[in-house]
Enzyme design. Structure first.
Site, PDB file in Angstrom:
ATOM      1  N   SER A 204       3.550  -2.152   4.241  1.00 58.72           N
ATOM      2  CA  SER A 204       4.521  -1.191   4.771  1.00 58.72           C
ATOM      3  C   SER A 204       3.875  -0.175   5.695  1.00 58.72           C
ATOM      4  CB  SER A 204       5.166  -0.414   3.611  1.00 58.72           C
ATOM      5  OG  SER A 204       5.698  -1.274   2.643  1.00 58.72           O
TER       6      SER A 204
ATOM      7  N   HIS B  51      10.330   2.692  -2.063  1.00 63.37           N
ATOM      8  CA  HIS B  51       9.653   1.763  -2.971  1.00 63.37           C
ATOM      9  C   HIS B  51       9.318   2.421  -4.308  1.00 63.37           C
ATOM     10  CE1 HIS B  51       9.546  -1.450  -0.126  1.00 63.37           C
ATOM     11  NE2 HIS B  51       8.906  -0.733   0.782  1.00 63.37           N
TER      12      HIS B  51
END
Lengths: 437, 437, 437, 437
Positions: B292, B365
């Site tokens: 990410s 997340h």
């Protein structure tokens, strides 16, 4: 922590808790569902809760409903306080607070239960179990209101899928038809097969979340001329007609399959969509009509004075029907036919519940914009047909071009669009009535 | 009568009314939708209204939104009166009246518009057009609240359908992926094809009412070892790996496709469902992790004093990045690597917005229960990667067994679960910081 | 026993035998296939043999073909003996013996290989590799005859499935179209998308055993008026036409995708089925016609004396075309247009190979019963269009009502049905020719 | 011209020609099919011919078969001439001429009829009608040979599609199962439903050209322990077992549905594919076995002297069975059980037809590589079970690892692989026999 233990203890298979305990656990899981934050964990706990609710037996479900009322209703004090605040000071913030206070926590609970696999089906089922208890426990109607609110939203017409049902349809679905058809019971697979042959059509609505469960289905016969009697249509040994020769589509049965969706209406859409589909397939078919019962006719007749003095023949007949439940001696006179048919016409056109027809089937089709076309003597000679409709049947005609106008005038003024024949029957009866009076 | 004429005039194709007029007509049709009684006619008028709304140009849609605020909001006086009544006398009847008064007529309007063919899609689209105007017209947030309320209900997780996307998927859908992928742009069909080969997976959520529109999709690479850098994964000439040898599934991109569904969250479900599917298919894969960006890192770094005094090399670099937008001279020192990596770790673990991480991707997340695993120096050397994340990438690891516990502790205490390496990086930086201070 | 060992040794992955050895093993496996008795074990060994054949490299496949000729042909001595026996004593038993002797063992081998997963595809592929070698190795035409015999049987029209190709078709299939289209190359996915929009149609035939492989496809443009030039149809930026307004369906490209199925004809069926489908969908379309090249025109013209003496302009042009391969100076005269068009008409109508037209495209459409309608000057100005057809294009018209009659008269008498305009062009040229001679 | 008229006259619906005439027309249409050149016109005439053949009544089809023999057989004189030519001068050209002469024109006719819609089905049907007539008209076996040749090619294992049959299968298909199951008749839809529940499996092969017609199907029960008796498996009221607990898959019925495909074998593939599918789904299942009848046992026993002198009990029993057709007095002794079981074992292992077992079911499973495992006393007590198998049933076990070895040794040496128990039963009987002799 405590909740996680709770969850674990419940997932153990084979446990057989007492009713109270099992209802209590289901309720605790529902609380747990509402306190989750991440949506993935919501879904997981919701799955657990759904399983738990599904496994509740008759007594336990009753306690569970009580829990839904006691522990998941909006807080009356909070509503009152917020209502007062808004009334005193109608700001946007106060409005939002009032809105938040007024919304039932059950709504969010049900929304979250719906995230579980099979959640939608479980909620429909929950409502199916709830509905019969409302009369005795009126306070549960708040649960019903919340469920109905969500089900109406989820089963919005935009989400329904029309499917044609025929002999290629999975047996799983066909079995449902056999189970649910209530108007004209299906006598096993042979009977069903006949109803799905080339001179018949059957359509059903499905929802993507309940792919194995028809919501409603309609049975159509393609005929030459407008069928007056339902028995030939139900005869599973009837010869196959050539559908290309048909000029008429007769909707002879429409059945709701989900008691848990009562009040979510599908029927009018289904008729309209079926008519459109039939028009595409058969250019020669001009008449789209039902062949319907008059379910409240006998009840009304025995409690009304319309048409009195009634003929001796009618009175004798009604007595025999009441006593023996049978009627078929073939010796009925033409006078009797005229008398009963006129009373049927009067019943459909004049007998009211408020501003609407007393007859539930009439209400349904007339709201949809259909026209009251014809009353058929000995149109349904089955046991139920005699007991409810005195053997009459009625055709409601759906002309798409007129449906909207009919519907509008009915909705605004209560005017029932009927054929001249029916109007005449009723007027004659009324004139005689007046003359007698 | 008036309305029927209105309806007719609008259905005439080719008319080119002025903005004001076209918005007015759309609004009138919306009123007409609300006054219909039979559901079939509701659906018909809703179809008309939907067409009318869809055809509104930029200026006209603005007027239409104003109309939705002015003419379809709840009546403040009526709410106030009902609120007072309930506050004074909290009966069930008064509660129902208050509830009825408080519900926005827009809600029922939107529910009815959804009955039109393509209605759901039209409403999602309407919200897409609405959202960018909210900042300037805050009163329109009431429209948004109503739309979001319904869309959340309709796009409930229980109704979403997971589909695997591969080279057998219809081109129509694949084209959407090319259009929407924003994290790591897809460079045409060849690039897309590489991302759908045997060593990759791609999953998307669909809704039955929008069968041609993916709602969200996720791209996965099956690798040996946890990938640190995204560029090799994006190389469309990269050799095909044997997926049977992979021990790691790297989620390197997750993309929302429907701006009109902002605020309806799908991402966490999608990751969880994808992990489950991959576990079924590949028994050797043990690690499920993202690769990410740190989208807010550079912004934070330039406005924060953490890590000061910073090295001359870092300062020089940041200047060059700001001036020329480029960075790749290969002469960066190991010291720089350590300095930037530690700052990245600090940013993710300590920089906050309220009680939550400042970084939006981290928030997503960590709420989902992932663990902050590793920060990769030069993990994304694309232009955007440099400009936002200073070339860093980060792996968040999803272990299904821990996800719930991580989520719970994060949700309750704000605690971020991170690997020892990251903890050490941050503590060392903090010690130095304290020492310096 | 020996065979089982052979089988084992071959299934070991990663072995890299020399060509001779690998071809030998494939041949041995083929023998093994023929000696199996139970069908399940046939299928298993066939799968092994198919894998083995598929893995043969260029040199090895050559040796494998030699093996198929040497070891799987019918036994000449046995045929001769049986032929003599039957000639001397024509009993039914002798006939059966002769039939058995005459059938190639390859036929049974190929039938059995087809039982393997992917067997059909492997055999089509084998023939694709075989065909280019036939000229140099004529003895291999016996292999080809056997393969063609079976493929014709298996790809019998009754087993073909028509599918419409559009933007919903899986990318996997669409990619094949891009790869195979040879008449008018597809310039990437954007170009393909344009060819599949609402004013176009594309149909393909598939076989159930090769679900991912189109066998043949046809591209259609729906136009107003009969298109004369192909370039506007190929322009991927061309504006979208309203298909409801079209009165003409132009078949502008038809492509066979499987070289291994050469000689198994699909094209005429495809055109006929496409016409039927278009007639159902578009009632306003009256003209179904191709827009075709004249692939042999330039070759014929340069080697023929027809039309001599030819104009200086034509001679200059042909020289430039031969030298520079270009042609587009816009200064061509009307005389040139007339001269070339007349020569094109003569070429199509009079130039023969035996009793059939010299031009392969003309042969195809005329056998199918089409009518030669119109020759278009500068109808295809692409490089290939100029080099082969001198920039001409031709419309063949398919009128279903006439197709059979046209076909029959063409088949019996060789008569080509052409429009009066084309007849006139040719007669005028012939008259001038005679006058000149 | 003449043919076109013929075609027209035949397409007229409602004509009722005499048998001779209708057979004549069908034959003429077949000639017409063979003389067409373009494939599109072949298909059209083939469709006409197929319709014509399908409409032939019992008498007419007989004449039609005669026509196929008389007018579509190869020309004996031409074969003879070509055979002599080749025998004298074996050139390639002469070989091709001989091959052409020897091929039956019927083959090409049938290939072309297959191009008609429904052509494959029509040819399968034609063979179904043909087969029962072969005994009386042996010359028609040439028609059969041609049909079988093509059907074997078209129904090649590579083209078959395995489908699991369950309660989701279309009723159309399920109805076929009810019609065709002959081993253990299905008593209506309820019985069928039980056979498709979670502890059962059913598989069928389909061909793409006959999507509504299962070719063959197999019924499987998932059990704990190897089932000995079939009656519990057929009990539609039997409680549902947990398939996850099963360690055994019992194939208790296998049924061919297409008499017209006799001689095209599917059964061994079906068993093998079913075993593979079950192994994937159920890891705990180790034993795959049939529960089969011994259809020829009683016939053999009454005509053989093996086991004589037989017990008085056995003789009495056989008499009662012959006289009254019943047997169930529960007083059978253990001695009788041992005597009959040993005779059954002897019958399966020693009674031969040539080198193969006399019992057709044994032949089938042993050729497939199964092992003769166990003989069950009173394993099938139905009427048919008693009349054919004296109430015995037998388990043949399929161990995939041994199937090939078993098959090979059976194919080469005729050796039947049997369990030690069965071997012992037979040897004991033989010893006694020898001792007696």
């Amino acid at each position: 922590m405590k909740f996680t233990r709770l969850l674990r203890s419940l997932t153990r298979p084979g446990s057989a808790p007492a009713r109270r305990e099992s209802a209590r656990r289901a309720i605790e899981l529902c609380h747990l569902v509402l306190t989750q934050r991440g949506e993935a964990s919501v879904a997981q706990v919701a799955a657990e809760a759904t399983r738990s609710i599904r496994s509740l037996g008759d007594g336990a479900i009753d306690r569970f409903f009580d829990g839904l009322v006691d522990e998941f209703s909006p807080d009356a004090d909070r509503i009152r306080e917020n209502a007062r605040q808004y009334a005193d000071d109608p700001t946007h913030t106060h409005l939002l607070q009032l809105q938040a206070a007024i919304e039932s926590p059950r709504l969010e609970l049900f929304r979250r239960l719906n995230m579980a696999p099979g959640g939608t089906s479980a909620l429909v089922d929950l409502r199916r179990q709830l509905l019969p208890t409302l009369r005795e426990r009126p306070q549960r109607s708040a649960i019903d209101a919340d469920l109905l609110h969500l089900l109406r939203s989820w089963f919005n017409r935009g989400f329904l899928v029309l499917q044609r049902i025929d002999w290629r349809t999975p047996a799983l679905i066909l079995e449902r038809l056999i189970q649910h058809e209530a108007v004209h019971q299906i006598q096993g697979w042979g009977d069903l097969h006949r109803r799905l042959e080339a001179d018949r059509r059957c359509y059903a609505f499905f929802h993507p979340s309940l792919p194995d469960e028809p919501l409603i289905f309609i049975e159509v016969a393609l005929t030459r001329g407008l069928a007056a009697s339902v028995q030939p249509l139900l005869d599973s040994a009837a010869p196959l007609a050539d559908p290309g020769e048909a000029d008429c589509a007769v909707f002879y049965s429409i059945t709701n399959c989900q008691p848990g969706l009562r009040g979510v209406s599908f029927g009018n859409f289904l008729i309209k969509t079926a008519v459109e589909d039939l028009q595409r397939e058969f250019r020669r078919i001009r008449t789209f009509a039902t062949l319907s019962p008059l379910p409240g006719f006998l009840d009304w007749l025995t409690s009304s004075k319309v048409g009195e003095p009634r003929s001796a023949e009618l009175q004798r007949w009604l007595r025999r029907l009441a006593d023996d439940g049978v009627l078929d001696d073939g010796r009925m006179s033409d006078e009797l036919r005229r008398e009963v048919t006129a009373l049927g016409a009067y019943y459909l056109l004049r007998a009211k519940r408020g501003s609407e027809p007393l007859d539930s089937v009439a209400r349904f089709h007339l709201t949809n914009g259909a026209r009251l076309e014809r009353i058929n003597w000995r149109g349904d000679t089955s046991g139920a047909g005699l007991r409810q409709s005195l053997g009459l049947s009625v055709n409601y005609v759906y002309r798409l071009a007129d449906v909207e106008r009919n519907h509008e005038s009915y909705a605004k003024t209560g005017k029932i669009v009927a054929s001249p024949e029916i109007d005449t029957l009723v007027r004659t009866l009324e004139r005689r009535q007046t003359a007698t009076a």
